[in-house]
Every structure is written in C-alpha cells, then in structure tokens.
Design an enzyme around this catalytic site. Structure first.
Site, short mmCIF file in Angstrom:
data_model
loop_
_atom_site.label_atom_id
_atom_site.label_comp_id
_atom_site.label_asym_id
_atom_site.label_seq_id
_atom_site.Cartn_x
_atom_site.Cartn_y
_atom_site.Cartn_z
N LYS A 265 34.84 15.90 58.25
CA LYS A 265 35.63 16.99 58.83
C LYS A 265 34.73 17.92 59.63
O LYS A 265 33.60 18.18 59.21
CB LYS A 265 36.28 17.82 57.71
CG LYS A 265 37.45 17.17 57.01
CD LYS A 265 38.03 18.11 55.96
CE LYS A 265 39.13 17.47 55.15
NZ LYS A 265 40.37 17.21 55.91
N ARG A 340 45.73 9.96 49.23
CA ARG A 340 46.75 8.95 48.96
C ARG A 340 46.16 7.74 48.24
O ARG A 340 46.89 7.02 47.56
CB ARG A 340 47.47 8.56 50.27
CG ARG A 340 46.63 7.84 51.26
CD ARG A 340 47.25 7.83 52.65
NE ARG A 340 47.13 9.15 53.30
CZ ARG A 340 47.68 9.44 54.47
NH1 ARG A 340 48.41 8.55 55.11
NH2 ARG A 340 47.51 10.64 55.01
#
Ligand code: BES
Ligand code: ZN
Ligand code: ZN
Length: 503
Positions: A265, A340
C-alpha cells in the site's frame, strides 16, 4: 472514565435537561429558555456554567427521506452532545432530567431512550490515552444522578446492562486503536484468554500453525506467512444457561496489520491499517457482552483467523494459487485482497459448527466507504429474512447500515481461469465491496466445497450475513458519537440481535 449511576436526586449536581419543542411553554425554566433563545432542536445545547444547567434539545425532525432516521432517533447522539457541551468543565456530578414527556409512551422505549442516552454520554468520553501518561494519571470519576421519573425507569438490570455494554464498546475501540506492536497474531489469543477464559460457559480453542497446515487452511497460511508472528485461528464458544436451541457463528476479519503485502500500500493508505482487525474486535466485544449477560438457549461461536499481512522473502505472491480449507482454489491477483482469503477459511470452518446462521464483520474493501461513505456499514448476504431482521436492528439502534445488493451477474467476475476463484474481480468492476461479498459467499455454501477430508455427508448452504465495516469501524474524521478513531459501531446492534433471537 469511571462512573457510577445513582438512582436518586442530587440538587448540587450539574442538571442536564432534555427539552422538546412542546415543553418550551410549560415548565419552570420557561423564562430562561426564552432568554437563551433555546428552540429545543435535536442536539441543540445551551450550558449555563454559573447555574450549572445544561439544556439539550431533543425534537426530532419528521423523517423525510430514506436513511435519515438513523440520525434523528438516536439518543446516543443526544448523550454525546451533552458530554461535548460539558467536556470543557470538570465533570464530577451530573443529574439527568427530562422536561419532556415525549420520549416514547411505552415504558420499554423510555427505558431504551434513557439507556442509550447514557451510553452515548459515556462513549463520547472515550479516549485512547494509553500513550498520554499525564492524562492517565488524572483518572476521572463521574457520578450520574437520575431525577424522579427517570430513576423509576432505571432498574438495576438496565444499569448493569448499560455498564457492561459500555465497557465492551470501550474494549473493542481500545484494541482497534492500539498499535500493531501490541495487537498481533501472537498477543490476540492471549488477550482472548485473559478476557474471556474465566467467564462462565466459555471455552476457547486455538488452531495453531501446525494445525492450520494439517487442516489445509492455506488462505490463512499464505497471508500470514511473511510475518514473525505465526497466524492462528481462535474459536471461542459461549454456551447458554439452558438447552441449546439455536446456534450462531460470528466471524471477524483479524488482520492485525495490512501493509498490502507485495502489492504494498502507498504510505497514506497503509496508515490506519492497524484497524484491519476491527471485525474480530467487534465480535470480541459482542461475545464478551453476551458472556457477561448470559444467554438462555443460544450457543455462540466466534471464529477469527489472526494474521499479519507483511513482507519478507517468504511473502505470498500474485500468481500464487492456494487451496482453501473448503477445497476451493484461489488465484492470487493482488496480495492486498488478503482479508477474503483468511475469511474464506474462517467462514468454511464456521459452517462446520452447523450454525443456524453466520454473521461476519470485516474491514474488507476501500470500495465500501467509497460507495456508502464512512458512516455506513455495507450489509450483504444470502438470506432475505436474516438481512432485513439485521437491518431493522441496526436502524433501531442508530447504527448506520445500508443493505447492498449482490447481483448474481457479477459472480462470474470472481471466478478463476486456472483456479476456482480469484481474489480480485477480473475486468473493470468497480464495486469491489460487492464482488468481495460474492467471493465470500462461496465459503458458506458447502455444496461448493471439495475438500474430501471434511467428509460432508449432507452439504448445506448456510444462512449468512456479511458486514463490510471498512468505513464504519474506524474513522479519522467523525464517529457515531463524536471522537476520532475506533467507533465500536455494530457491537450494540449485534448484541441486541442475538439477545432478541434467544428464545
Ligand atoms: N483492509 C483493506 C480494506 C480497507 C481499506 C479497510 C480502507 C479500511 C480502510 C483490504 O484488505 C484491502 O486492501 N482491499 C483492497 C482490495 C483490492 C486490492 C481488490 C481495496 O479495497 O483496495
Ligand atoms: Zn489489504
Ligand atoms: Zn485488509
């Protein structure tokens, strides 16, 4: 802040009056209110330090549009407004007094109003001050007094529940606000034990690194691989006092820090990623509250896989294909879509407990606050009744939530080419919160599982609700009750939801 609630009056205390428009003409402070030009509008505040009186308006505007009801009927916000108006002063003794008769005609709704008002007041006083030593030394104690009609509403039970809920909300907020140095896959199981183990009817199972390997939980293993803290799955069970008639599984995303992994990120997005375990902190708060209040016939399972998404030479890579606990394979397109993957294993594990329904909470996608704003939780799922019942609970508890549809046409975008699934959507699908939800749905339907070791004789599709709390769990700009940082949003509604179903 430490506080005590007293079921008696104290004329020396600061008097907090809740005033409706219709009360303006008909009370002994009429003149004063006129001088103050006090209208009684919702959250309007007027404080008179010399006479130690605070007036808070509670007139609700008529609901004119969708979703506005969240912000208009919320006594927690009134409590927070009262705290804010007084926070500059040294708070010691406060008496709450309603001039209004209009806080609901039913005893129960009046009680809820009072309880939520107090909760909002206390929650507004929350501050993550662990690293501000001076403030810690100046620990405050607050006495709340209730004037006559209110003291009759405030039963011992109500006060007790209020305190428990407030402490749980503070707890959830605190561990979300605490640093990744302190909250990581090594410390979380210890914290869970320290907080819950001694409580009645609780049992805690830890699935350690080796067991994760034996079970084939590569979703958790791949994501957590490059961290010095080994990933772990913690399964906490709360048994009811009576016979088990219902079983609920709560699943929370527990990424204790999300650097993005090799798809690292950029700095401004990485900051705040200590909050990526807020889903697990939410469920922690829920089960802590329920353990303290007790349930009659509902067994609660809380399952969280804890992992740190960081990098070293062993980090998992885009192009990797992993096999989840369910047996379904997933191609990694982006190591930043890690939540996820760990949830895939935790959800499949949850189905193995044969619950009546599963609820998960996860700071899953940046797309969710992008679409719904930071205020709202995105609520998705595969069961209309579960979703609408949950939605109703969120509305009545003043916790902003929007039901997000998961159109089947988008499902093909999470299907893989050389694997069953992929962890980001192919093509230009921008509603990432929806495709993430669709991805997760594959792990609550055992008909899709193909892990022979699971020995599924009667595979079942489980009722499931998914809460994307990426915006609502933590916020730099605003909060349900005012302060910056972790919100604790959803804990209260989930507690009420499970309590309501417990019969
Ligand atoms: N933890 C983030 C989501 C997030 C973003 C939470 C902002 C709170 C605030 C999640 O793991 C993530 O990085 N998701 C990616 C998915 C993408 C790579 C498909 C995202 O939303 O950008
Ligand atoms: Zn991520
Ligand atoms: Zn994440």
């Amino acid at each position: 802040m430490e506080y005590n609630i007293h079921n008696k009056e104290n004329s020396e205390a600061i008097q907090v009056y809740l005033v409706n428009k219709s009360d303006l003409d008909n009370n002994h402070h009429k003149k004063l209110l006129e001088e103050l030009k006090f209208q009684g509008n919702f959250k309007e505040a007027a404080f008179l330090p010399e006479s130690k009186m605070l007036f808070i308006g509670l007139t609700l505007k008529p609901v004119t549009a969708n979703f506005d009801d969240y912000f208009q009927v919320n006594p927690m916000q009134l409590g927070a407004a009262a705290y804010k108006a007084l926070s500059k002063y040294i708070l010691k003794d406060i008496q709450i007094d309603f001039l209004s008769e209009e806080i609901g005609s039913k005893q129960e709704s009046r009680q809820t109003f009072l309880s939520d008002f107090m909760l909002g007041f206390f929650q507004a006083s929350y501050k993550f001050d662990k690293y501000l030593k001076a403030e810690e030394e100046a620990k405050k104690e607050l006495n709340i007094y209730l004037s006559k009609p209110l003291s009759e509403l405030a039963t011992a039970n109500l006060i007790q529940e209020n305190k428990i809920l407030n402490a749980s909300l503070n707890f959830t907020r605190w561990i979300v606000d605490d640093t990744p140095e302190n909250i990581n896959p090594e410390t979380m199981p210890k914290l869970i034990r320290a907080e819950l183990e001694h409580k009645p009817n609780i049992s805690i199972k830890e699935i350690n690194y080796q067991q994760l390997q034996e079970l084939g939980m590569e979703g958790v293993l791949f994501v957590g691989r490059a961290s010095p803290y080994k990933p772990v799955l913690v399964h906490t069970i709360l048994k009811p006092k009576g016979e088990v008639k219902k079983r609920v599984a709560l699943v929370g995303k527990g990424i204790t820090f999300d650097s993005g992994g090799l798809n690292i990120k950029p700095g401004e997005h990485m900051k705040t990623m200590k909050t990526d375990m807020a889903g697990s902190a939410t469920m922690f708060g829920v089960i802590k509250t329920l353990a303290e209040l007790g349930l009659q016939n509902t067994e609660v399972h809380w399952i969280s896989a804890f992992a740190e998404n960081v990098i070293d030479g062993s980090a998992y890579k885009p192009d990797d294909i992993l096999t989840t606990y369910s047996g379904q394979t997933v191609e990694v397109f982006n190591t930043d879509a890690e939540g996820r993957l760990t949830l895939a294993d935790a959800l499949a594990y949850a189905t193995m407990q044969n619950p009546d329904y599963i609820i998960d909470a996860a700071t899953l996608t940046g797309a969710c606050p992008f679409a719904l704003s930071e205020y709202f939780t995105g609520l998705m799922g595969n069961d209309k009744t579960l979703i609408s019942d949950l939605e109703a609970t969120f509305v009545s508890n003043g916790e902003p939530t929007i039901v997000v549809p998961m159109p089947e046409v988008l499902r093909e975008y999470v299907k893989g080419d050389i694997s069953d699934l992929m962890n980001t959507s192919k093509g230009q699908i921008r509603s990432g919160h929806v495709t993430a939800g669709l991805f997760l749905s594959h792990f609550v339907d055992q008909n899709l599982f193909r892990n022979p070791k699971l020995n599924l004789r009667e595979p079942k599709a489980y009722k499931w609700a998914h809460m994307d709390i990426a915006g609502s769990a933590h916020n730099e700009g605003r909060n349900n009750v005012g302060a910056k940082g972790a919100t604790g949003q959803s804990v209260k509604s989930l507690v009420k939801f499970i309590q309501k179903q417990d019969n």
